[in-house]
Design a protein around this motif. Structure first.
Motif, PDB file in Angstrom:
ATOM      1  N   GLU A   1      28.393  22.174 -21.472  1.00 18.65           N
ATOM      2  CA  GLU A   1      28.605  23.511 -20.920  1.00 18.65           C
ATOM      3  C   GLU A   1      27.660  24.532 -21.546  1.00 18.65           C
ATOM      4  O   GLU A   1      27.063  25.360 -20.845  1.00 18.65           O
TER       5      GLU A   1
ATOM      6  N   ALA B   1      27.360  14.629  -8.431  1.00 21.30           N
ATOM      7  CA  ALA B   1      28.437  13.816  -9.014  1.00 21.30           C
ATOM      8  C   ALA B   1      29.126  12.987  -7.931  1.00 21.30           C
ATOM      9  O   ALA B   1      29.490  11.820  -8.166  1.00 21.30           O
ATOM     10  N   ARG B   2      29.299  13.574  -6.754  1.00 14.32           N
ATOM     11  CA  ARG B   2      29.903  12.819  -5.647  1.00 14.32           C
ATOM     12  C   ARG B   2      28.992  11.676  -5.205  1.00 14.32           C
ATOM     13  O   ARG B   2      29.455  10.554  -4.947  1.00 14.32           O
TER      14      ARG B   2
ATOM     15  N   PRO C   1      33.973  12.845 -15.309  1.00 16.83           N
ATOM     16  CA  PRO C   1      34.010  13.753 -14.149  1.00 16.83           C
ATOM     17  C   PRO C   1      34.558  15.135 -14.470  1.00 16.83           C
ATOM     18  O   PRO C   1      34.044  16.142 -13.955  1.00 16.83           O
ATOM     19  N   GLU C   2      35.581  15.219 -15.304  1.00 16.32           N
ATOM     20  CA  GLU C   2      36.141  16.539 -15.612  1.00 16.32           C
ATOM     21  C   GLU C   2      35.148  17.409 -16.382  1.00 16.32           C
ATOM     22  O   GLU C   2      35.116  18.636 -16.218  1.00 16.32           O
TER      23      GLU C   2
ATOM     24  N   THR D   1      22.321  15.117 -13.061  1.00 20.26           N
ATOM     25  CA  THR D   1      23.764  14.878 -12.987  1.00 20.26           C
ATOM     26  C   THR D   1      24.128  13.406 -12.770  1.00 20.26           C
ATOM     27  O   THR D   1      24.995  12.878 -13.494  1.00 20.26           O
TER      28      THR D   1
ATOM     29  N   ARG E   1      28.085  19.335  -8.325  1.00 25.80           N
ATOM     30  CA  ARG E   1      29.237  18.713  -7.661  1.00 25.80           C
ATOM     31  C   ARG E   1      28.783  17.694  -6.619  1.00 25.80           C
ATOM     32  O   ARG E   1      29.352  16.597  -6.513  1.00 25.80           O
TER      33      ARG E   1
ATOM     34  N   ALA F   1      29.703  22.504 -13.783  1.00 24.45           N
ATOM     35  CA  ALA F   1      29.481  23.195 -12.509  1.00 24.45           C
ATOM     36  C   ALA F   1      30.118  24.581 -12.524  1.00 24.45           C
ATOM     37  O   ALA F   1      29.517  25.560 -12.045  1.00 24.45           O
ATOM     38  N   ASP F   2      31.318  24.679 -13.093  1.00 25.37           N
ATOM     39  CA  ASP F   2      31.983  25.984 -13.189  1.00 25.37           C
ATOM     40  C   ASP F   2      31.183  26.942 -14.074  1.00 25.37           C
ATOM     41  O   ASP F   2      31.053  28.128 -13.753  1.00 25.37           O
TER      42      ASP F   2
ATOM     43  N   GLU G   1      32.632  18.769 -13.899  1.00 27.77           N
ATOM     44  CA  GLU G   1      33.226  19.876 -13.138  1.00 27.77           C
ATOM     45  C   GLU G   1      33.181  21.170 -13.960  1.00 27.77           C
ATOM     46  O   GLU G   1      32.913  22.249 -13.415  1.00 27.77           O
ATOM     47  N   LYS G   2      33.435  21.061 -15.258  1.00 24.15           N
ATOM     48  CA  LYS G   2      33.340  22.244 -16.113  1.00 24.15           C
ATOM     49  C   LYS G   2      31.904  22.754 -16.195  1.00 24.15           C
ATOM     50  O   LYS G   2      31.663  23.969 -16.255  1.00 24.15           O
TER      51      LYS G   2
END
Length: 382
Positions: A356, A36-37, A204-205, A188, A33, A211-212, A208-209
């Motif tokens: 993922e 990515a930022r 980006p989505e 990343t 995360r 990272a989850d 985020e997945k």
């Protein structure tokens, strides 16, 4: 030999973890995360590329950079060739390493410079050479490193490497490049970049997945989870005093297996061999019948071994992702291993996107290598 009691002693593991390897593995999701930022703040999301690069060149030192190049190559597939520029030099020190551009590289190519150090003069020279040839340069390195000034000064794109909260550059330098956190800090931003240029799908989505998924895997593999229900601790216990033969199936599993072999050597001091199915079977088959076979040297059973190191015995580790065209060599792999009395460990990720499933394989195997490092006497430096 592995101290299995230490695996289920979280406080003792924390004391042994002087380089923050467990922290790096546990914080991989947070590192994605943050990275990515940083990529967005560097302007990657605003890029409007004119087309795909002809080829992607990757240069950087150590296990993390090699892993990044391998992963990018697997994910890019046939979209563009990915070439890692191997360093040369008299020592593995930042000041001694040098890289050279291939003669064919030019303005239609892309050069990526992932490094946890950023003080390598050879990378700075490489960036300047690339600029003179019109090659686009993108670097991921520590924020205040000399490479940052060089790349910014040569009109390249620089992305600060993500670090953990309250982690100073000196503390990060104490951790080695095989750390799980290092891989995701470098990988990343380059995923975000290659998504923009059309080589890899990593919006980006999706990040985020990823990272989850890393967070969920860390919960399953963390030091507080007992060995019997912890896939990483279980794998570490199974691999202790063995020669791991890492057999992979599925394009994402290939680079994950090769990285696992690399970090087992660098972190755990354990030699390992990695190969992709089905070619792994003839390539490693003789190891299941020779000196590394499970029942090797049966006539020597009663010899006194008190003063001798325990012999390594082969153990197969089967890492699987979705096989191409639904074809699988896994049954043949199991038959070969079990037919020779060789134990087999299997890892297969939960359903999800390619990134993922790749993230889960990397996370479990990284945790396993860290546990082998921490629970094997003499492997953790004081």
């Amino acid at each position: 030999m592995l101290d299995e009691t230490l695996l289920d002693a979280p406080d003792d593991l924390a004391l042994a973890d002087r380089r923050g390897l467990l922290r790096g593995a546990a914080e991989a999701g947070a590192r994605v995360r943050t990275a990515a930022r940083h990529a967005a703040e560097a302007g990657i999301a605003d890029l409007r590329p004119e087309g795909r690069p002809r080829a992607v060149l990757v240069a950087g030192p150590g296990t993390a950079a090699a892993g990044v190049a391998d992963l990018i190559g697997a994910l890019a597939g046939a979209a563009a060739p990915v070439v890692r520029l191997q360093p040369t030099g008299v020592a593995p020190a930042a000041g001694a390493l040098r890289w050279a551009l291939p003669g064919w590289a030019g303005s239609v190519d892309l050069l990526l410079l992932p490094t946890t150090d950023g003080a390598e003069p050879g990378l700075a020279v490489l960036a300047e050479q690339a600029y003179r040839r019109g090659i686009t340069v993108v670097a991921v390195a520590p924020k205040a490193s000399p490479l940052a000034e060089t790349v910014n000064g040569s009109h390249g794109l620089f992305v600060p490497m993500a670090t953990a909260p309250n982690e100073t550059p000196d503390e990060y330098a104490e951790s080695i490049a095989a750390s799980p956190g290092a891989l995701w800090a470098l990988f990343t931003p380059l995923l975000a970049l290659l998504d923009r240029v059309g080589l890899i799908e990593a919006p980006p989505e999706t990040l985020e997945k990823v990272a989850d998924r890393l967070d969920r895997t860390a919960e399953r593999c963390g030091p507080a989870i007992a060995t019997y229900s912890n896939p990483a601790k279980t794998l570490a216990a199974e691999l202790a005093d063995s020669l791991p033969l890492i057999w992979t199936e599925g394009y994402a599993a290939g680079p994950a297996g090769r990285r696992f072999a690399a970090v087992l050597a660098e972190l755990a001091g354990l030699p390992a061999l990695a190969a992709e199915l089905p070619e792994a079977l003839p390539a490693h088959g003789v190891l299941l019948t020779g000196d590394y076979a499970a029942g090797a040297d049966p006539d020597d059973f009663f010899r006194d071994r008190v003063d001798e190191p325990q012999a390594l015995r082969a153990r197969v580790v089967l890492l699987r992702d979705r096989p191409a065209d639904g074809l699988t060599a896994a049954p043949a792999a199991r038959e070969l291993a079990l037919g020779h009395g060789t134990a087999i460990s299997e890892l297969e990720p939960e359903e999800g996107s390619d990134l993922e499933t790749l993230a889960e394989l990397l996370a479990v195997t990284d945790f396993a290598a860290v546990y082998l490092n921490l629970a094997t006497p003499g492997r953790t430096p004081h």
